[in-house]
Design an enzyme around this catalytic site. Structure first.
Site, PDB file in Angstrom:
ATOM      1  N   TRP A 129       9.052   4.525  -1.094  1.00 25.68           N
ATOM      2  CA  TRP A 129       8.610   3.894  -2.350  1.00 25.68           C
ATOM      3  C   TRP A 129       8.312   2.421  -2.128  1.00 25.68           C
ATOM      4  O   TRP A 129       7.330   1.890  -2.665  1.00 25.68           O
ATOM      5  CB  TRP A 129       9.648   4.101  -3.458  1.00 25.68           C
ATOM      6  CG  TRP A 129       9.890   5.544  -3.739  1.00 25.68           C
ATOM      7  CD1 TRP A 129      11.061   6.231  -3.587  1.00 25.68           C
ATOM      8  CD2 TRP A 129       8.930   6.517  -4.183  1.00 25.68           C
ATOM      9  NE1 TRP A 129      10.890   7.554  -3.922  1.00 25.68           N
ATOM     10  CE2 TRP A 129       9.601   7.750  -4.283  1.00 25.68           C
ATOM     11  CE3 TRP A 129       7.569   6.462  -4.509  1.00 25.68           C
ATOM     12  CZ2 TRP A 129       8.959   8.922  -4.696  1.00 25.68           C
ATOM     13  CZ3 TRP A 129       6.927   7.630  -4.920  1.00 25.68           C
ATOM     14  CH2 TRP A 129       7.622   8.833  -5.012  1.00 25.68           C
ATOM     15  N   ASP A 172      12.400  -2.393  -8.164  1.00 30.42           N
ATOM     16  CA  ASP A 172      12.190  -0.986  -8.525  1.00 30.42           C
ATOM     17  C   ASP A 172      13.572  -0.335  -8.601  1.00 30.42           C
ATOM     18  O   ASP A 172      14.204  -0.098  -7.587  1.00 30.42           O
ATOM     19  CB  ASP A 172      11.313  -0.312  -7.458  1.00 30.42           C
ATOM     20  CG  ASP A 172      11.098   1.171  -7.723  1.00 30.42           C
ATOM     21  OD1 ASP A 172      11.677   1.704  -8.689  1.00 30.42           O
ATOM     22  OD2 ASP A 172      10.351   1.797  -6.934  1.00 30.42           O
ATOM     23  N   LYS A 221      14.779   9.825 -13.209  1.00 31.52           N
ATOM     24  CA  LYS A 221      15.916   9.976 -12.303  1.00 31.52           C
ATOM     25  C   LYS A 221      17.240   9.800 -13.071  1.00 31.52           C
ATOM     26  O   LYS A 221      18.144  10.592 -12.933  1.00 31.52           O
ATOM     27  CB  LYS A 221      15.852   8.964 -11.157  1.00 31.52           C
ATOM     28  CG  LYS A 221      14.496   8.875 -10.450  1.00 31.52           C
ATOM     29  CD  LYS A 221      14.298   9.946  -9.412  1.00 31.52           C
ATOM     30  CE  LYS A 221      12.900  10.049  -8.835  1.00 31.52           C
ATOM     31  NZ  LYS A 221      12.216   8.827  -8.486  1.00 31.52           N
TER      32      LYS A 221
HETATM   33  C1  LIG Z   1      10.785   8.503  -7.875  1.00 28.23           C
HETATM   34  C2  LIG Z   1      10.608   7.085  -7.511  1.00 28.23           C
HETATM   35  C3  LIG Z   1       9.379   6.426  -7.681  1.00 28.23           C
HETATM   36  C4  LIG Z   1       8.152   7.123  -8.198  1.00 28.23           C
HETATM   37  O1  LIG Z   1       8.249   7.288  -9.556  1.00 28.23           O
HETATM   38  P1  LIG Z   1       7.040   7.946 -10.389  1.00 28.23           P
HETATM   39  O2  LIG Z   1       7.506   7.740 -11.797  1.00 28.23           O
HETATM   40  O3  LIG Z   1       6.945   9.367  -9.962  1.00 28.23           O
HETATM   41  O4  LIG Z   1       5.791   7.195 -10.068  1.00 28.23           O
HETATM   42  C5  LIG Z   1       9.304   5.089  -7.355  1.00 28.23           C
HETATM   43  N1  LIG Z   1      10.374   4.424  -6.865  1.00 28.23           N
HETATM   44  C6  LIG Z   1      11.558   5.030  -6.678  1.00 28.23           C
HETATM   45  C7  LIG Z   1      12.715   4.248  -6.130  1.00 28.23           C
HETATM   46  C8  LIG Z   1      11.716   6.374  -6.987  1.00 28.23           C
HETATM   47  O5  LIG Z   1      12.900   6.981  -6.799  1.00 28.23           O
END
Ligand SMILES: *Cc1c(COP(=O)(O)O)cnc(C)c1O
Length: 362
Positions: free
Chosen positions: A107, A174, A198
């Protein structure tokens, strides 16, 4: 509606992921008849009083749970966390200005790749050379960087940040896979973003938290829908917001608050991680795949010393009602995701299968 009828598994899925049972039950009811209006939440105007109250409570709960100071704005947007990979530099970074990024996994790499179209991106540290098994520490951060981009929890590789770098550069983070899982020093952050699916709600909405002084400093044209100021000004109601994901996220935040907030989440998540990693270290058949000090409390990654036993282990898990353990397709092995809503009892169920498995195959 009986809650036992809807959830019968120990769900270790990495995402979309487990949410509290009572949240699923209440969300199901809202789809049938919301607040005794005789209407489904899914068929009512987002401008009506019932949904406006949902939005207001969702925004207020984010503020309350994270103890946000007044100079931080909260917004809900679409496009997933992946859209923030370009949206962040588009809003915060001028051409020619520097932003620092730390590469701790897939990511983070995606965020770096997208940002390169908007400014001077300096990758100040990376753990790619050891397959992202650890989190880099003690790297230099250019003083003129507009921000330092971090990924607080590396969902795929199973590492997590436990120390925030000492710097005056605002951190943009993030937090998709560990938002609301523990307290964070909020003043260190210029911005936080998280895809909901998540640890916060269903797929379809992304939480963005931004410090006001981060905005209004770029001179490029930003499309209206991608300009954070649009959504701040309109209270995340500039266009039709993703009403259902916002509603379910609001219910999940009510649950987090009722459990005792972030301190309670931290204690709960620590207990689960402790139980699983203790077994991984004690069991001769299993090995953790990441540096011990960087082990994620959210996603535990591990392998069997003899991978010809992988299918047998997954079959035993399945028989015990344990699902979602298969590692990400890019790394293999196993990954046990233990987000906020997962009960300690589910980890105990997994530990028991691992112990029985070792007795059978050890
Ligand atoms: C799952 C995830 C993403 C991607 O998220 P989307 O909403 O599918 O774009 C980005 N960063 C992290 C740390 C993730 O776990």
């Amino acid at each position: 509606m009986s809650t036992t009828a809807i959830q019968t598994k120990h769900n270790f899925s990495a995402g979309p992921a487990i949410l509290p049972k009572e949240v699923f039950a209440e969300a199901a009811q809202a789809c049938l008849n919301f607040n005794n209006t005789g209407l489904s939440l899914l068929e009512m105007s987002h401008r009506g009083a019932d949904f406006v109250a949902v939005m207001d409570e969702a925004l207020a709960l984010v503020r309350e749970i994270l103890s946000l100071p007044d100079n931080y704005q909260v917004l809900f947007v679409g496009g997933g966390a992946s859209s923030q990979f370009f949206n962040v530099p588009m809003n915060l970074l001028n051409d020619g200005e520097t932003a620092a990024y730390v590469n701790t996994g897939t990511w983070a790499s995606n965020a770096i790749k997208e940002a390169q179209a908007y400014g001077k991106i300096e990758v100040v540290a990376s753990s790619e050379s050891d397959q992202f098994r650890h989190v880099p520490k003690g790297y230099p951060i250019p003083a003129d960087a507009r921000y330092l981009h971090l990924t607080s929890n590396n969902t795929i590789y199973g590492t997590q940040l436990f120390d925030w770098p000492e710097t005056n550069v605002p951190i943009v983070c993030d937090m998709s896979s560990d938002i609301f899982s523990r307290p964070v020093p909020i003043e260190r952050f210029g911005m936080i973003y998280a895809g909901a699916q998540k640890n916060m709600g269903p797929a379809g909405v992304t939480l963005v938290i931004v410090r006001e002084d981060m905005l209004g400093k770029v001179n490029r044209h930003i499309p209206t829908m991608l300009d954070y100021r649009t959504h701040i000004k309109k209270g995340s109601m500039y266009n039709t917001p993703p009403v259902f994901p916002i509603y379910v996220s609001m219910l999940t935040m009510r649950w987090v608050k009722a459990q005792g907030g972030l301190d309670a989440m931290e204690a709960r998540n620590f207990a689960k991680a402790q139980a699983l990693y203790t077994e991984i270290d004690a069991n001769p058949l299993f090995h953790g795949t990441t540096a011990t000090e960087d082990r994620s409390w959210m996603n535990a990654t591990f392998v069997l010393s003899d991978d010809s036993l992988n299918d047998a282990f997954l079959a035993d898990c399945k028989a015990a009602g344990i699902v979602g353990l298969k590692g990400h397709r890019s790394v293999g092995g196993f990954r046990a995701s233990m987000y906020n809503a997962l009960e300690l009892g589910s980890v105990h169920a997994l530990v028991e299968v691992m112990q029985t498995f070792a007795r059978k195959h050890g």
